[in-house]
Design a protein around this motif. Structure first.
Motif, PDB file in Angstrom:
ATOM      1  N   ALA A  16       0.827  -1.207   0.000  1.00 19.54           N
ATOM      2  CA  ALA A  16       0.000   0.000   0.000  1.00 19.54           C
ATOM      3  C   ALA A  16       0.857   1.251   0.000  1.00 19.54           C
ATOM      4  CB  ALA A  16      -0.927  -0.009   1.208  1.00 19.54           C
ATOM      5  N   LEU A  17       0.336   2.317  -0.577  1.00 13.10           N
ATOM      6  CA  LEU A  17       1.074   3.561  -0.730  1.00 13.10           C
ATOM      7  C   LEU A  17       1.531   4.121   0.613  1.00 13.10           C
ATOM      8  CD1 LEU A  17       1.937   5.604  -2.938  1.00 13.10           C
ATOM      9  CD2 LEU A  17      -0.159   6.868  -2.416  1.00 13.10           C
ATOM     10  N   GLY A  18       0.627   4.249   1.571  1.00 13.09           N
ATOM     11  CA  GLY A  18       0.978   4.852   2.850  1.00 13.09           C
ATOM     12  C   GLY A  18       1.369   3.864   3.923  1.00 13.09           C
ATOM     13  N   ILE A  19       1.106   2.573   3.680  1.00 15.07           N
ATOM     14  CA  ILE A  19       1.407   1.548   4.684  1.00 15.07           C
ATOM     15  C   ILE A  19       2.175   0.416   3.995  1.00 15.07           C
ATOM     16  CG2 ILE A  19       0.455   0.114   6.536  1.00 15.07           C
ATOM     17  CD1 ILE A  19      -2.145   1.670   6.269  1.00 15.07           C
ATOM     18  N   PRO A  20       3.497   0.527   3.871  1.00 18.59           N
ATOM     19  CA  PRO A  20       4.265  -0.472   3.123  1.00 18.59           C
ATOM     20  C   PRO A  20       4.167  -1.878   3.669  1.00 18.59           C
ATOM     21  CG  PRO A  20       5.704   0.992   4.385  1.00 18.59           C
ATOM     22  CD  PRO A  20       4.343   1.595   4.429  1.00 18.59           C
ATOM     23  N   SER A  56      -6.910  -3.437 -12.753  1.00 25.86           N
ATOM     24  CA  SER A  56      -7.325  -2.030 -12.686  1.00 25.86           C
ATOM     25  C   SER A  56      -7.779  -1.664 -11.276  1.00 25.86           C
ATOM     26  CB  SER A  56      -8.453  -1.778 -13.687  1.00 25.86           C
ATOM     27  OG  SER A  56      -8.025  -2.026 -15.015  1.00 25.86           O
ATOM     28  N   HIS A  57      -8.556  -2.539 -10.652  1.00 23.32           N
ATOM     29  CA  HIS A  57      -9.090  -2.249  -9.324  1.00 23.32           C
ATOM     30  C   HIS A  57      -7.995  -2.202  -8.264  1.00 23.32           C
ATOM     31  CE1 HIS A  57     -11.690  -2.264  -5.825  1.00 23.32           C
ATOM     32  NE2 HIS A  57     -11.057  -3.345  -5.372  1.00 23.32           N
ATOM     33  N   MET A  58      -7.124  -3.206  -8.259  1.00 24.40           N
ATOM     34  CA  MET A  58      -6.116  -3.287  -7.208  1.00 24.40           C
ATOM     35  C   MET A  58      -5.072  -2.184  -7.322  1.00 24.40           C
ATOM     36  SD  MET A  58      -5.499  -7.386  -6.621  1.00 24.40           S
ATOM     37  CE  MET A  58      -4.312  -7.028  -5.312  1.00 24.40           C
ATOM     38  N   LEU A  59      -4.683  -1.841  -8.548  1.00 29.36           N
ATOM     39  CA  LEU A  59      -3.704  -0.768  -8.710  1.00 29.36           C
ATOM     40  C   LEU A  59      -4.300   0.571  -8.295  1.00 29.36           C
ATOM     41  CD1 LEU A  59      -1.862  -1.677 -12.039  1.00 29.36           C
ATOM     42  CD2 LEU A  59      -1.267  -2.243  -9.669  1.00 29.36           C
ATOM     43  N   SER A  60      -5.552   0.803  -8.660  1.00 33.55           N
ATOM     44  CA  SER A  60      -6.220   2.033  -8.262  1.00 33.55           C
ATOM     45  C   SER A  60      -6.400   2.097  -6.753  1.00 33.55           C
ATOM     46  CB  SER A  60      -7.578   2.139  -8.957  1.00 33.55           C
ATOM     47  OG  SER A  60      -8.285   3.282  -8.513  1.00 33.55           O
ATOM     48  N   GLN A  61      -6.733   0.985  -6.157  1.00 33.12           N
ATOM     49  CA  GLN A  61      -6.955   0.922  -4.712  1.00 33.12           C
ATOM     50  C   GLN A  61      -5.673   1.223  -3.943  1.00 33.12           C
ATOM     51  OE1 GLN A  61      -7.588  -3.033  -2.936  1.00 33.12           O
ATOM     52  NE2 GLN A  61      -9.356  -2.170  -1.857  1.00 33.12           N
ATOM     53  N   ASN A  62      -4.551   0.703  -4.413  1.00 34.61           N
ATOM     54  CA  ASN A  62      -3.288   0.860  -3.699  1.00 34.61           C
ATOM     55  C   ASN A  62      -2.574   2.168  -4.017  1.00 34.61           C
ATOM     56  OD1 ASN A  62      -2.287  -1.727  -2.105  1.00 34.61           O
ATOM     57  ND2 ASN A  62      -3.445  -2.461  -3.873  1.00 34.61           N
ATOM     58  N   TYR A  63      -2.716   2.672  -5.257  1.00 40.32           N
ATOM     59  CA  TYR A  63      -1.889   3.806  -5.672  1.00 40.32           C
ATOM     60  C   TYR A  63      -2.676   4.983  -6.231  1.00 40.32           C
ATOM     61  CZ  TYR A  63       1.333  -0.067  -5.249  1.00 40.32           C
ATOM     62  OH  TYR A  63       2.028  -1.150  -4.765  1.00 40.32           O
ATOM     63  N   GLY A  64      -4.006   4.911  -6.142  1.00 39.72           N
ATOM     64  CA  GLY A  64      -4.832   5.968  -6.715  1.00 39.72           C
ATOM     65  C   GLY A  64      -4.602   7.344  -6.117  1.00 39.72           C
ATOM     66  N   LYS A  65      -4.095   7.417  -4.888  1.00 37.74           N
ATOM     67  CA  LYS A  65      -3.867   8.698  -4.235  1.00 37.74           C
ATOM     68  C   LYS A  65      -2.468   9.255  -4.480  1.00 37.74           C
ATOM     69  CE  LYS A  65      -7.219   7.897  -0.531  1.00 37.74           C
ATOM     70  NZ  LYS A  65      -7.441   7.818   0.946  1.00 37.74           N
ATOM     71  N   SER A  66      -1.666   8.541  -5.230  1.00 40.82           N
ATOM     72  CA  SER A  66      -0.313   9.024  -5.538  1.00 40.82           C
ATOM     73  C   SER A  66      -0.352  10.153  -6.554  1.00 40.82           C
ATOM     74  CB  SER A  66       0.538   7.871  -6.091  1.00 40.82           C
ATOM     75  OG  SER A  66       1.740   8.350  -6.658  1.00 40.82           O
ATOM     76  N   ARG A  67       0.539  11.122  -6.408  1.00 37.09           N
ATOM     77  CA  ARG A  67       0.632  12.211  -7.389  1.00 37.09           C
ATOM     78  C   ARG A  67       1.062  11.680  -8.753  1.00 37.09           C
ATOM     79  NH1 ARG A  67       6.024  13.320  -8.088  1.00 37.09           N
ATOM     80  NH2 ARG A  67       7.436  12.491  -6.481  1.00 37.09           N
ATOM     81  N   CYS A  68       1.644  10.475  -8.768  1.00 34.85           N
ATOM     82  CA  CYS A  68       2.125   9.874 -10.015  1.00 34.85           C
ATOM     83  C   CYS A  68       1.101   8.931 -10.640  1.00 34.85           C
ATOM     84  CB  CYS A  68       3.435   9.114  -9.768  1.00 34.85           C
ATOM     85  SG  CYS A  68       4.763  10.115  -9.073  1.00 34.85           S
ATOM     86  N   PRO A 182       7.715   2.137  -5.046  1.00 33.71           N
ATOM     87  CA  PRO A 182       8.669   3.247  -5.158  1.00 33.71           C
ATOM     88  C   PRO A 182       8.385   4.146  -6.351  1.00 33.71           C
ATOM     89  CG  PRO A 182       9.728   1.132  -5.640  1.00 33.71           C
ATOM     90  CD  PRO A 182       8.394   0.836  -5.024  1.00 33.71           C
ATOM     91  N   LEU A 183       7.857   3.567  -7.422  1.00 36.56           N
ATOM     92  CA  LEU A 183       7.520   4.371  -8.596  1.00 36.56           C
ATOM     93  C   LEU A 183       6.425   5.379  -8.259  1.00 36.56           C
ATOM     94  CD1 LEU A 183       8.287   4.445 -11.672  1.00 36.56           C
ATOM     95  CD2 LEU A 183       6.202   3.139 -12.065  1.00 36.56           C
ATOM     96  N   MET A 184       5.425   4.939  -7.489  1.00 33.30           N
ATOM     97  CA  MET A 184       4.318   5.811  -7.123  1.00 33.30           C
ATOM     98  C   MET A 184       4.669   6.756  -5.972  1.00 33.30           C
ATOM     99  SD  MET A 184       1.684   5.259  -9.153  1.00 33.30           S
ATOM    100  CE  MET A 184       3.005   5.336 -10.387  1.00 33.30           C
ATOM    101  N   VAL A 185       5.647   6.371  -5.138  1.00 36.14           N
ATOM    102  CA  VAL A 185       6.062   7.230  -4.020  1.00 36.14           C
ATOM    103  C   VAL A 185       7.065   8.286  -4.468  1.00 36.14           C
ATOM    104  CG1 VAL A 185       7.293   7.288  -1.808  1.00 36.14           C
ATOM    105  CG2 VAL A 185       5.613   5.493  -2.257  1.00 36.14           C
ATOM    106  N   HIS A 186       8.077   7.873  -5.228  1.00 33.93           N
ATOM    107  CA  HIS A 186       9.174   8.769  -5.583  1.00 33.93           C
ATOM    108  C   HIS A 186       9.073   9.339  -6.994  1.00 33.93           C
ATOM    109  CE1 HIS A 186      11.294   7.556  -1.908  1.00 33.93           C
ATOM    110  NE2 HIS A 186      10.965   6.309  -2.225  1.00 33.93           N
TER     111      HIS A 186
END
Length: 238
Positions: A16-20, A56-68, A182-186
């Protein structure tokens, strides 16, 4: 090569984006027509449409809030579109690998081992492929060091470079989770810069090894990331 269900050929572990530490498997249910002897390029998607929706669902769920996320979302169609055109797991895996490489600005060339005439023995096959592609070095992971014989490489003046996945900074947890985090975080630029640094370090070692011969430095100082050659559904990178 044979398909291995317990490997990363049809699955990846997302964090997860905020909870690795919050992790879950993204898996493509795969059918093996010939059982355990089924080759990777013969493995079939058991339910392509469901797998497309799941990605599509899982990627959006985990990284949808990333600026990237908008960058990834806009390019994701290159992968999800394959589900309507094929039932081969390997085709989707290759598409996901290409997407990752393109996001990082990679301009290289993808070659298939089946295009070359190589010997069957594992060490000889890898050495033959290195020679056929004019490689100056072969990056060998910790698994390969358990069986690889270096003599076929030495006679072809190809350096065998032992590599270990970095554990600090961007690559924290990289041996266990997808590189999408890391791609979505950095962001793609930061990840690409780190990969270039690792590649330059490995290339520098290969050049020194071919110049100095077998008595040169050991491969312990050559590090590359754990994403090489693996796509979203074919390795730990995704």
């Amino acid at each position: 090569m044979q398909f291995a269900r317990r490997d990363y050929q049809h699955r990846a572990r997302l964090a997860a984006l905020g909870i690795p530490d919050q992790r879950q498997w993204l898996t493509l249910p795969t059918h093996l027509p010939d059982g355990r002897s089924t080759l990777i390029n013969e493995a079939q998607l058991a339910d392509p449409d469901r797998s497309r929706r799941r990605i599509s669902h899982m990627l959006s769920q985990n990284y949808g809030k990333s600026r990237c996320w908008p960058v990834l979302r806009s390019e994701l169609g290159a992968v999800t579109g394959k589900f309507a055109a094929t039932d081969k797991t390997a085709v989707v895996a290759e598409a996901s690998t290409r997407l990752l490489l393109e996001l990082l600005g990679w301009k290289g060339q993808i070659l298939r081992s089946s295009e070359f005439n190589v010997r069957a023995d594992r060490s000889l096959r890898l050495a033959d492929l290195a020679l056929a592609t004019n490689a100056s070095g072969y990056l060998c992971g910790t698994g390969g060091t358990k069986y690889l014989r270096t003599e076929p490489f030495t006679t072809r003046r190809v350096a065998v470079i032992a590599f270990h996945t970095p554990v600090d900074g961007i690559w924290q947890g990289a041996r266990e989770i997808s590189a999408l985090r890391p791609l979505m975080v950095h962001g793609p630029d930061a990840v690409a810069a780190e990969m270039r640094r690792c590649a330059e370090q490995s290339t520098s070692y290969a050049v020194r090894r071919n110049t100095d011969g077998p008595t040169g430095p050991t491969g312990s100082d050559a590090h590359v990331d754990g994403t090489s050659g693996a796509g979203p559904l074919s390795g730990p990178s995704w």
